[in-house]
Design an enzyme around this catalytic site. Structure first.
Site, PDB file in Angstrom:
ATOM      1  N   GLY A  38       0.771  -1.238   0.000  1.00  0.00           N
ATOM      2  CA  GLY A  38       0.000   0.000   0.000  1.00  0.00           C
ATOM      3  C   GLY A  38       0.802   1.287   0.000  1.00  0.00           C
ATOM      4  N   ASP A  94       0.339   3.320   4.192  1.00  0.00           N
ATOM      5  CA  ASP A  94      -0.653   4.072   3.417  1.00  0.00           C
ATOM      6  C   ASP A  94      -1.719   4.682   4.305  1.00  0.00           C
ATOM      7  OD1 ASP A  94      -1.696   1.587   4.067  1.00  0.00           O
ATOM      8  OD2 ASP A  94      -2.275   1.040   2.034  1.00  0.00           O
ATOM      9  N   ASP A  97      -5.750   2.860  10.192  1.00  0.00           N
ATOM     10  CA  ASP A  97      -7.167   2.506  10.298  1.00  0.00           C
ATOM     11  C   ASP A  97      -7.407   2.062  11.755  1.00  0.00           C
ATOM     12  OD1 ASP A  97      -9.793   1.830   9.549  1.00  0.00           O
ATOM     13  OD2 ASP A  97      -9.211  -0.157   8.897  1.00  0.00           O
ATOM     14  N   LYS A 125      -7.723   7.448   9.128  1.00  0.00           N
ATOM     15  CA  LYS A 125      -9.178   7.271   9.052  1.00  0.00           C
ATOM     16  C   LYS A 125      -9.782   7.510  10.431  1.00  0.00           C
ATOM     17  CE  LYS A 125     -10.683   3.791   6.364  1.00  0.00           C
ATOM     18  NZ  LYS A 125     -11.287   2.483   6.017  1.00  0.00           N
ATOM     19  N   PHE A 146     -14.400   3.294   3.054  1.00  0.00           N
ATOM     20  CA  PHE A 146     -13.356   2.458   2.468  1.00  0.00           C
ATOM     21  C   PHE A 146     -12.833   3.149   1.221  1.00  0.00           C
ATOM     22  CE2 PHE A 146     -11.327  -1.013   0.284  1.00  0.00           C
ATOM     23  CZ  PHE A 146     -10.715  -1.679   1.335  1.00  0.00           C
ATOM     24  N   VAL A 147     -11.531   3.384   1.170  1.00  0.00           N
ATOM     25  CA  VAL A 147     -10.961   4.151   0.058  1.00  0.00           C
ATOM     26  C   VAL A 147      -9.972   3.314  -0.751  1.00  0.00           C
ATOM     27  CG1 VAL A 147     -11.250   6.446   1.081  1.00  0.00           C
ATOM     28  CG2 VAL A 147      -9.202   5.117   1.617  1.00  0.00           C
ATOM     29  N   ASP A 153      -5.829  -0.472  -2.069  1.00  0.00           N
ATOM     30  CA  ASP A 153      -6.522  -1.420  -2.938  1.00  0.00           C
ATOM     31  C   ASP A 153      -7.830  -1.918  -2.358  1.00  0.00           C
ATOM     32  OD1 ASP A 153      -5.230  -3.015  -0.806  1.00  0.00           O
ATOM     33  OD2 ASP A 153      -6.019  -4.705  -1.953  1.00  0.00           O
ATOM     34  N   ARG A 159      -5.010   0.183  -7.156  1.00  0.00           N
ATOM     35  CA  ARG A 159      -3.839   0.837  -6.545  1.00  0.00           C
ATOM     36  C   ARG A 159      -3.263   1.924  -7.440  1.00  0.00           C
ATOM     37  NH1 ARG A 159      -2.232  -2.195  -2.007  1.00  0.00           N
ATOM     38  NH2 ARG A 159      -2.408  -4.444  -2.172  1.00  0.00           N
TER      39      ARG A 159
END
Ligand code: IMP
Ligand code: MG
Length: 181
Positions: A38, A94, A97, A125, A146-147, A153, A159
């Site tokens: 990521g 990346d 979360d 997030k 969710f991004v 991905d 990606r």
């Protein structure tokens, strides 16, 4: 897909972060350790803007989740190729979360006895954290959606998108599928 961060917003955010990191380390040698897959694009854009003596290391991690909302079990490939003892280390991921990935990889890297270990993420997030550890640096805070894109991905797709977009439920038919880090 709804674009949350455009290519130019991301670029400006990374330039700002790079200035901050370059100022904080003030010419001290740094090892940036990227978490694959990521962080791939974030890493390549950030390091080209860092005005520091720099080494780069990579680790491969994967997380498979029963559901996207619950933390999965993290598998991290062999770290023996990294030489972090006595170095200033910046761990790059990346997205922050639940924070489980950051917590587990931070613990693994500490075992190599770096002089100083900090972390940076592109996205933070909101409202998802399950651990006390927070990243030292982040570019953007995003809502709990969710991004994908810019390295992130869904089922290893998307990606390559130059922006960050929210994946709608109907574009994500199987939310039980595991997802790769
Ligand atoms: P954490 O361990 O829950 O903090 O999750 C970190 C990892 O989960 C990230 O490195 C991503 O690979 C993945 N992840 C979490 N949220 C998203 C998302 O919205 N889109 C894509 N991947 C995500
Ligand atoms: Mg990741």
């Amino acid at each position: 897909m709804k674009v949350i961060l455009s290519e130019s917003e991301i670029s400006a955010g990374i330039a700002q972060l790079a200035r901050r990191i370059s100022d904080d380390y003030r010419g001290r040698p740094l090892t940036v350790v990227g978490v694959l897959t990521g962080s791939l694009i974030f890493l390549s854009d950030l390091i080209r803007r860092l005005d520091l003596p720099l080494k780069v290391g990579l680790i491969q991690a994967s997380s498979y989740r029963g559901r996207a909302t619950s933390p999965g079990k993290l598998a991290v490939a062999d770290l023996s190729g990294l030489d972090l003892a006595g170095r200033d280390v910046l761990l790059l991921d990346d997205i922050y979360d639940t924070g489980q990935t950051l917590k587990e990889i931070t613990a693994l890297l500490h075992s190599q006895k770096p002089a100083c270990l900090r972390s940076a993420v592109l996205l933070w997030k909101e409202g998802r954290q399950r651990v006390e550890l927070t990243p030292d640096y982040h570019c953007f805070r995003i809502p709990d959606v969710f991004v994908v894109g810019y390295g992130l991905d869904y089922n290893d797709e998307y990606r390559h998108l130059p922006h960050v977009a929210a994946l709608e439920d109907n574009e994500r038919p199987d939310c039980r599928a595991g997802f790769a880090v």
